[in-house]
Design a protein around this motif. Structure first.
Motif, PDB file in Angstrom:
ATOM      1  N   PRO A  45      43.785  35.784  44.896  1.00 52.16           N
ATOM      2  CA  PRO A  45      42.715  34.908  45.285  1.00 52.16           C
ATOM      3  C   PRO A  45      43.641  35.203  47.505  1.00 52.16           C
ATOM      4  O   PRO A  45      42.001  34.821  48.244  1.00 52.16           O
ATOM      5  CB  PRO A  45      42.372  33.970  44.773  1.00 52.16           C
ATOM      6  CG  PRO A  45      44.148  34.168  44.616  1.00 52.16           C
ATOM      7  CD  PRO A  45      44.765  34.806  44.585  1.00 52.16           C
ATOM      8  N   THR A  60      35.098  35.481  44.231  1.00 52.51           N
ATOM      9  CA  THR A  60      34.876  34.896  42.908  1.00 52.51           C
ATOM     10  C   THR A  60      34.453  34.907  42.193  1.00 52.51           C
ATOM     11  O   THR A  60      34.557  34.554  41.228  1.00 52.51           O
ATOM     12  CB  THR A  60      34.757  33.123  43.501  1.00 52.51           C
ATOM     13  OG1 THR A  60      33.043  33.294  44.022  1.00 52.51           O
ATOM     14  CG2 THR A  60      36.032  32.780  44.117  1.00 52.51           C
ATOM     15  N   ARG A  68      43.161  35.494  40.315  1.00 54.95           N
ATOM     16  CA  ARG A  68      41.471  34.995  39.855  1.00 54.95           C
ATOM     17  C   ARG A  68      41.163  35.793  38.566  1.00 54.95           C
ATOM     18  O   ARG A  68      41.833  37.530  39.016  1.00 54.95           O
ATOM     19  CB  ARG A  68      40.678  34.681  41.230  1.00 54.95           C
ATOM     20  CG  ARG A  68      39.564  34.541  40.530  1.00 54.95           C
ATOM     21  CD  ARG A  68      38.795  33.966  41.868  1.00 54.95           C
ATOM     22  NE  ARG A  68      39.275  32.914  42.407  1.00 54.95           N
ATOM     23  CZ  ARG A  68      39.245  33.002  44.115  1.00 54.95           C
ATOM     24  NH1 ARG A  68      39.496  33.393  44.914  1.00 54.95           N
ATOM     25  NH2 ARG A  68      40.044  31.314  44.037  1.00 54.95           N
TER      26      ARG A  68
END
Length: 323
Positions: A132, A138, A220
């Motif tokens: 990230p 995201t 992530r």
């Protein structure tokens, strides 16, 4: 023809050992060849099975890691092993389903003739992850938008050309019309270390390796690569929800070299399946983000052939080539 002649000669030389194996097998320890380095999902599956198998056989089961050449080195060693039942090994989507398309006449074994399939072992869901600090996305749509806005800027970690995680990433890049540079690693553990450190920006890797780092916040998770949402993260989308042809479900099973005694193969298959169905092993595998998937030998042999047929067109469409 040369391979078949060599196999026949090897079998003739091994006949006394094979005869003994049919009697009181196993009279000594058994070796399991794992064609990947320690620390990755394949190695974890092999070691769990070896641990559960040893007391059932009453003999030690030694794991022999033989990594290299997109797992071809270890699987070729399994194909060449004396077929007396004392050497078996892990075969996988990479070695049985993908490598025959990538290496073709350079493949150092014949996936149909050189092995006796025993059982599938487990399915290891893949997860697409990013660092990230390097890529701010995201979700999947944001990742695709970032890659399109930064063509060729990102690099991704994977094994040598043609491993299942490399194929999965190239499938995603081809489907999304994006570009990233492949950085090859000898295994998942060193690649994950570099991903966390920011030496590479994103990766597809086995959830068994990646998920603890997702939970720790070091990387992530963006999506999984299977046909259905993963049991460990049902909120996470699959790649094929946005790109329908992008599906890859890595599997890891077990085989003997061709020519091993049928009674030995039957018992070994039965014992490995029993290990995989043991509630404690099932729980450990699920905790490690793996799904036990035992099969009967004939079912597993048919499954291998179906997987090989399925991935040929996928590899051609994605333009994946062996190094």
């Amino acid at each position: 023809m040369i391979r078949s002649t060599r196999r026949a000669a090897l079998t003739l030389l091994a006949l006394p050992a094979i005869a003994r194996a049919q009697g009181a097998w196993p009279e000594r320890g058994v070796t399991m060849i794992v064609p990947f380095p320690p620390g990755g999902a394949t190695d974890m599956i092999g070691r769990m099975v070896a641990e559960g198998l040893a007391p059932r056989l009453g003999r030690p089961v030694v794991v022999d890691n033989r990594p290299g050449a997109a797992a071809n080195i270890g699987v070729a060693a399994l194909a060449r092993a004396v077929p007396d039942g004392y050497t078996f090994g892990v075969v996988s989507l990479t070695t049985m389903g993908i490598n025959p398309w990538l290496y073709k006449d350079r493949l150092p074994f014949d996936p149909d003739r050189d092995f006796m399939p025993l059982t599938n072992g487990a399915i290891t869901p893949n997860v697409l992850v990013v660092n990230p600090r390097k890529i701010p996305a995201t979700n999947l749509a944001e990742l695709v938008a970032w890659l399109r806005a930064n063509p060729g800027r990102a690099n991704y970690g994977a094994g040598a050309a043609g491993t299942a995680i490399h194929v999965a990433m190239e499938m995603f890049l081809a489907a999304s019309g994006t570009r990233a540079t492949h950085v090859a690693y000898r295994g998942s553990a060193p690649m994950m270390t570099d991903l966390i450190a920011g030496q590479v920006d994103l990766a597809v890797d086995g959830a068994a390796v990646a998920w603890p780092h997702v939970q720790a916040g070091s990387i992530r998770a963006i999506a999984t690569t299977g046909a259905q949402r993963a049991f460990f993260a049902p909120e996470l989308p699959t790649l094929h929800e946005m790109f329908p042809d992008t599906i890859i479900d890595p599997w890891h099973g077990f085989a003997l070299p061709a020519g091993a005694p049928a009674p030995v193969a039957e018992r070994l298959s039965r014992e490995i399946q029993a290990v995989l169905r043991d509630p404690s092993i099932d729980q450990r595998m699920r905790q490690a983000v793996m799904l036990p998937a035992p099969m009967q030998p004939a079912e597993f042999a048919a499954f291998i052939q179906a997987e090989r047929r399925r991935y040929g067109p996928v590899i051609e469409r994605a333009g994946i080539r062996a190094d």
